[in-house]
Design a protein around this motif. Sequence first.
Motif, PDB file in Angstrom:
ATOM      1  N   THR A 203       0.833  -1.207   0.000  1.00 55.36           N
ATOM      2  CA  THR A 203       0.000   0.000   0.000  1.00 55.36           C
ATOM      3  C   THR A 203       0.868   1.259   0.000  1.00 55.36           C
ATOM      4  N   LEU A 204       1.910   1.254   0.797  1.00 57.61           N
ATOM      5  CA  LEU A 204       2.825   2.401   0.821  1.00 57.61           C
ATOM      6  C   LEU A 204       3.510   2.593  -0.525  1.00 57.61           C
ATOM      7  N   LEU A 205       3.891   1.502  -1.158  1.00 59.74           N
ATOM      8  CA  LEU A 205       4.556   1.606  -2.456  1.00 59.74           C
ATOM      9  C   LEU A 205       3.631   2.209  -3.505  1.00 59.74           C
ATOM     10  N   ALA A 206       2.356   1.886  -3.424  1.00 62.28           N
ATOM     11  CA  ALA A 206       1.401   2.441  -4.388  1.00 62.28           C
ATOM     12  C   ALA A 206       1.179   3.936  -4.180  1.00 62.28           C
ATOM     13  N   ARG A 207       1.333   4.427  -2.947  1.00 62.49           N
ATOM     14  CA  ARG A 207       1.089   5.836  -2.663  1.00 62.49           C
ATOM     15  C   ARG A 207       2.343   6.704  -2.780  1.00 62.49           C
ATOM     16  N   ALA A 208       3.509   6.086  -2.672  1.00 62.65           N
ATOM     17  CA  ALA A 208       4.755   6.861  -2.691  1.00 62.65           C
ATOM     18  C   ALA A 208       5.040   7.401  -4.086  1.00 62.65           C
ATOM     19  N   GLN A 209       5.546   8.651  -4.138  1.00 59.56           N
ATOM     20  CA  GLN A 209       5.909   9.280  -5.412  1.00 59.56           C
ATOM     21  C   GLN A 209       7.359   9.749  -5.427  1.00 59.56           C
ATOM     22  N   ASN A 210       7.980   9.837  -4.280  1.00 61.68           N
ATOM     23  CA  ASN A 210       9.373  10.227  -4.194  1.00 61.68           C
ATOM     24  C   ASN A 210      10.256   9.028  -4.529  1.00 61.68           C
ATOM     25  N   LEU A 211      11.279   9.258  -5.382  1.00 63.71           N
ATOM     26  CA  LEU A 211      12.137   8.161  -5.833  1.00 63.71           C
ATOM     27  C   LEU A 211      12.862   7.496  -4.675  1.00 63.71           C
ATOM     28  N   ARG A 212      13.328   8.312  -3.743  1.00 65.37           N
ATOM     29  CA  ARG A 212      14.043   7.750  -2.590  1.00 65.37           C
ATOM     30  C   ARG A 212      13.133   6.845  -1.767  1.00 65.37           C
ATOM     31  N   ASP A 213      11.899   7.269  -1.571  1.00 68.14           N
ATOM     32  CA  ASP A 213      10.949   6.451  -0.820  1.00 68.14           C
ATOM     33  C   ASP A 213      10.625   5.156  -1.563  1.00 68.14           C
ATOM     34  N   ILE A 214      10.495   5.257  -2.874  1.00 72.73           N
ATOM     35  CA  ILE A 214      10.164   4.073  -3.670  1.00 72.73           C
ATOM     36  C   ILE A 214      11.275   3.025  -3.561  1.00 72.73           C
ATOM     37  N   VAL A 215      12.526   3.473  -3.669  1.00 75.44           N
ATOM     38  CA  VAL A 215      13.657   2.538  -3.578  1.00 75.44           C
ATOM     39  C   VAL A 215      13.701   1.879  -2.213  1.00 75.44           C
ATOM     40  N   LEU A 216      13.496   2.671  -1.154  1.00 70.93           N
ATOM     41  CA  LEU A 216      13.537   2.136   0.199  1.00 70.93           C
ATOM     42  C   LEU A 216      12.411   1.133   0.446  1.00 70.93           C
ATOM     43  N   ILE A 217      11.228   1.467  -0.027  1.00 71.83           N
ATOM     44  CA  ILE A 217      10.079   0.579   0.180  1.00 71.83           C
ATOM     45  C   ILE A 217      10.248  -0.717  -0.614  1.00 71.83           C
ATOM     46  N   GLU A 218      10.742  -0.628  -1.847  1.00 76.30           N
ATOM     47  CA  GLU A 218      10.949  -1.834  -2.651  1.00 76.30           C
ATOM     48  C   GLU A 218      11.989  -2.751  -2.024  1.00 76.30           C
ATOM     49  N   SER A 219      13.022  -2.175  -1.414  1.00 70.04           N
ATOM     50  CA  SER A 219      14.022  -2.991  -0.727  1.00 70.04           C
ATOM     51  C   SER A 219      13.393  -3.766   0.435  1.00 70.04           C
ATOM     52  N   GLN A 220      12.575  -3.075   1.220  1.00 66.23           N
ATOM     53  CA  GLN A 220      11.898  -3.744   2.321  1.00 66.23           C
ATOM     54  C   GLN A 220      10.934  -4.820   1.821  1.00 66.23           C
ATOM     55  N   LEU A 221      10.252  -4.518   0.712  1.00 70.29           N
ATOM     56  CA  LEU A 221       9.297  -5.474   0.155  1.00 70.29           C
ATOM     57  C   LEU A 221      10.000  -6.747  -0.328  1.00 70.29           C
ATOM     58  N   SER A 222      11.159  -6.590  -0.938  1.00 72.58           N
ATOM     59  CA  SER A 222      11.910  -7.758  -1.420  1.00 72.58           C
ATOM     60  C   SER A 222      12.346  -8.643  -0.254  1.00 72.58           C
ATOM     61  N   ARG A 223      12.805  -8.030   0.814  1.00 77.17           N
ATOM     62  CA  ARG A 223      13.226  -8.801   1.978  1.00 77.17           C
ATOM     63  C   ARG A 223      12.051  -9.552   2.599  1.00 77.17           C
ATOM     64  N   ARG A 224      10.912  -8.875   2.726  1.00 82.15           N
ATOM     65  CA  ARG A 224       9.744  -9.523   3.321  1.00 82.15           C
ATOM     66  C   ARG A 224       9.240 -10.670   2.424  1.00 82.15           C
TER      67      ARG A 224
END
Length: 334
Positions: A203-224
Amino acid sequence: MTTTAPRRPTIRRRVPSTAAALVLGLGLAPALAACSAGGGGGSGDTSAADAPAPAMGRSAVGGSAVDSAGVPGADAFRADGVAAKQAAEPAPDGTQQALISTGTVSLSSKDVAAARFDVQKVVDKYAGEISDEQTDTDDDGHVATSHLVIRIPSADFEKAMTDLKGVADLEYASAKSEDVTTQVIDTRSRLKVQRASIARITTLLARAQNLRDIVLIESQLSRRQATLDSLERRAAYLADQTSQSTITVDIEKASVGAAHKKHVDHTGFVPGLKSGWHGLTAIAVAVATAAGAALPFTVVLLLLGLMAWPVLRTIRRRHPGDPGGPDLAVPTEG
């Protein structure tokens, strides 16, 4: 003269983005859930995936959103902790005991093929299956040994073991069971927490628009997601081993002489006569073997003797008095 007051320098404070703060908050939730699941040993009655999505405050864009409490991502962190706690709570109705049952049965039979057919009957009786099989034959093409790995429903494990022991002559049998109820409960709880965490991060990844936030969220998503895949494989293994027991069956061909050896009477006149006859036969065979082995040497020595005999006769004729040489004449005085 007009005096102008000096302007104070403007200090800009960088407020961390809400998305990054939420990800950091979510990073602590699985650790909290793991501790709660390990200590409680139960599975949640209410799925954590049904928890509401965390509040985003004003906006997840621009890196300046702060929730109503003034702390970035506080609502999301609280929601994630509550969901983890709910997932780790034990089920009120309890959980059935989970056992991994394994057994080994070694059999011997005059007809291995018939015993193998009887084992198949037992497997069909309890709706099981043969997961692995290895069969060897002798020089005549008859089945000599058979190795089978059988999967039987765990509820019928003891009955199947009893039936398999009666298929042929029992040589060896063993059975054991391992209680994995705690592992099943712990894996189930971790799966619920992990799936709920992935849903919130998505849900956070769908709402995020900042590139830095997107990279950070995708990293967490891959680990989970990697952790979730590992937990799902473990859950599948436990489900397979607890629902189906494993029995290893080995069938070997029994020797007819060995099977009836203990029933033979070796006392009395007839057994003694047979034993004496066998002893005499053994001695005769040994003498004949020795004579046959010495015969070639005897023939060779005889031929050599016949060839040397004329030479010896000639030597004796030339020196009849002294076989060592001719006589020497000794002169006498007078």
